[in-house]
Every structure is written in structure tokens, then in C-alpha cells.
Design an enzyme around this catalytic site. Structure first.
Site, PDB file in Angstrom:
ATOM      1  N   LYS A 150       8.988 -16.535  -4.571  1.00 45.82           N
ATOM      2  CA  LYS A 150       8.424 -15.188  -4.675  1.00 45.82           C
ATOM      3  C   LYS A 150       8.297 -14.622  -3.265  1.00 45.82           C
ATOM      4  CE  LYS A 150       3.896 -13.101  -5.669  1.00 45.82           C
ATOM      5  NZ  LYS A 150       2.609 -13.294  -6.365  1.00 45.82           N
ATOM      6  N   GLU A 178       3.356 -11.854 -16.440  1.00 39.49           N
ATOM      7  CA  GLU A 178       2.465 -12.625 -15.569  1.00 39.49           C
ATOM      8  C   GLU A 178       1.052 -12.061 -15.656  1.00 39.49           C
ATOM      9  OE1 GLU A 178       1.505 -13.272 -10.834  1.00 39.49           O
ATOM     10  OE2 GLU A 178       3.604 -12.908 -11.418  1.00 39.49           O
ATOM     11  N   THR A 220      -1.311 -15.887  -9.166  1.00 40.12           N
ATOM     12  CA  THR A 220      -2.397 -16.056  -8.199  1.00 40.12           C
ATOM     13  C   THR A 220      -3.062 -17.416  -8.398  1.00 40.12           C
ATOM     14  OG1 THR A 220      -2.760 -13.676  -8.526  1.00 40.12           O
ATOM     15  CG2 THR A 220      -4.193 -14.787  -6.975  1.00 40.12           C
TER      16      THR A 220
END
Length: 219
Positions: A139, A46, A79
């Protein structure tokens, strides 16, 4: 049985077990950290949107993965806060998108592109909202605020939900999160020894990450 390289994205992500969450203030360091993850055998990486020129880093990491014969590696962008960021990441070739909270547009756009979505949640209400939005993975963030016990309580209620705790997960505590019901974990700055990273001691860093992967059961 299909080979690892031909498994669908979803199976590849579940097999990854440990996802390095790379968040750096310069793109060169982020790319180097991604290259270490590739060499160590990570199956998913990620790259956070906060990295300068993150989409260039994504494409460079993709090129490195192909050159090294690692076409099976999933490269995602985290994000992600809105639809515009999601579209740009998908256009750049992201395999999965990660949001820190419940952002329905992220799940919708990922599904339309054949990518995987991971939406952030902490409370039961937020898990319900993430599931309703179509998240493939929830998450649990920030994981450290509730610890493995909090994840265990959520898993007891949402047994069919795929959870990925992130934020404060480390080699030292990841086994507790797996025991509590995590299908995979996201590990950020705890994954790399800071001194070795500053020296760009690739051999030491690769050995460290391989040890984490081994302890997580990645084969």
C-alpha cells in the site's frame, strides 16, 4: 474457467480495482457506507479499525453481502497496527488486513489464516521491508505525498510488486495511478459525495460509485 464467485481471494482482490476505504466516527454510518458499496458492485471493502465496534460492522456487512447474493465480496480491516488487532480481525472473518506501515506480524498472521496482507510503504527501503515481511500487496501511503510520478518510480524498480496507492486517490486522478502501475487503488472520503451521504441518498451514492467502478474498468 471458474465463475467469479469461486475465484480465489487473490484473484478477487485484483479484480476489485477500487477498494472503498471506509473510515467513519460512528458504526451506523460505516455500515450504511458499506451497504452502498455492496449495492454498487464493489468487490472489496476496507473497514478501518478506527470505526467504533468495527468487527461488528464487519460481521453485519458480511451478513448483508450474503443476503444480497454477494458471497464474492472481500471484506477487510485496515489501520491494523499490531498482532492483537490482526488476530481479532481474522477471528471476526476478515478476508484481508491492511497496515499503514510495515508490520510483519500482520503479514505473518494473515498468511497463516489464508487471508491477504497489505502493508504500507512509501520509500524504496520500506517497499523492500514490506516485501521481506511477506506482504501480498504494498500500500503506497500516503499516495498524495508523491503522486502518480512517485508510484511510477517505485514500479520501475519493483516491477513484480502489487501496488495499491491510498490516501488522496479520487475519481479524478485514479486513472493516473493506474497508468503509473497501480494494480488497485484505495479511495477513502473522496468516493462518496458528502452531502448525499449526509442525506443517505442511496440512489445517488450508488450511481456515483458505479461510475467510478466503470471508469476503473470493473465489469
Amino acid at each position: 474457467m471458474p465463475t467469479h464467485a469461486t475465484l480465489p481471494r487473490w484473484d478477487l482482490l485484483r479484480a476489485a480495482r477500487v477498494i472503498p476505504v471506509l473510515r467513519y466516527h460512528d458504526s451506523a454510518t460505516a455500515l450504511y457506507a458499506a451497504q452502498v458499496a455492496l449495492r454498487a458492485g464493489c468487490r472489496a471493502i476496507e473497514l478501518t479499525w478506527t470505526i467504533p465496534n468495527v468487527l461488528d460492522v464487519l460481521q453485519a456487512t458480511r451478513a448483508d453481502s450474503r443476503l444480497s447474493g454477494r458471497d464474492d465480496v472481500l471484506i477487510g480491516v485496515g489501520t491494523v497496527l499490531d498482532a492483537d488487532q490482526a488476530r481479532l480481525a481474522l477471528e471476526a472473518g476478515a478476508d484481508f488486513l491492511v497496515a499503514p506501515g510495515v508490520v510483519p506480524d500482520v503479514a505473518e498472521l494473515a498468511a497463516a489464516a489464508g487471508a491477504i496482507s497489505m502493508l504500507g510503504a512509501f520509500t524504496a527501503t520500506e517497499v523492500i521491508a514490506a516485501r521481506a515481511a511477506g506482504a501480498d500487496v504494498v500500500k503506497v501511503f500516503p499516495a498524495s505525498s508523491g503522486g502518480p510520478g512517485h508510484l511510477s518510480a517505485l514500479k520501475a524498480v519493483f516491477g513484480d510488486t502489487v501496488f495499491c496507492p491510498t490516501g488522496g486517490v479520487s475519481r479524478e486522478n485514479m486513472a493516473q495511478y493506474f497508468a503509473a502501475g497501480a494494480d488497485m487503488v484505495g479511495i477513502g472520503s473522496n468516493l462518496y459525495d458528502k452531502d448525499a451521504l449526509a442525506r443517505q441518498d442511496t440512489d445517488a451514492l450508488v450511481a456515483q460509485v458505479r461510475q467510478v467502478l466503470g471508469e476503473a474498468g470493473v465489469v
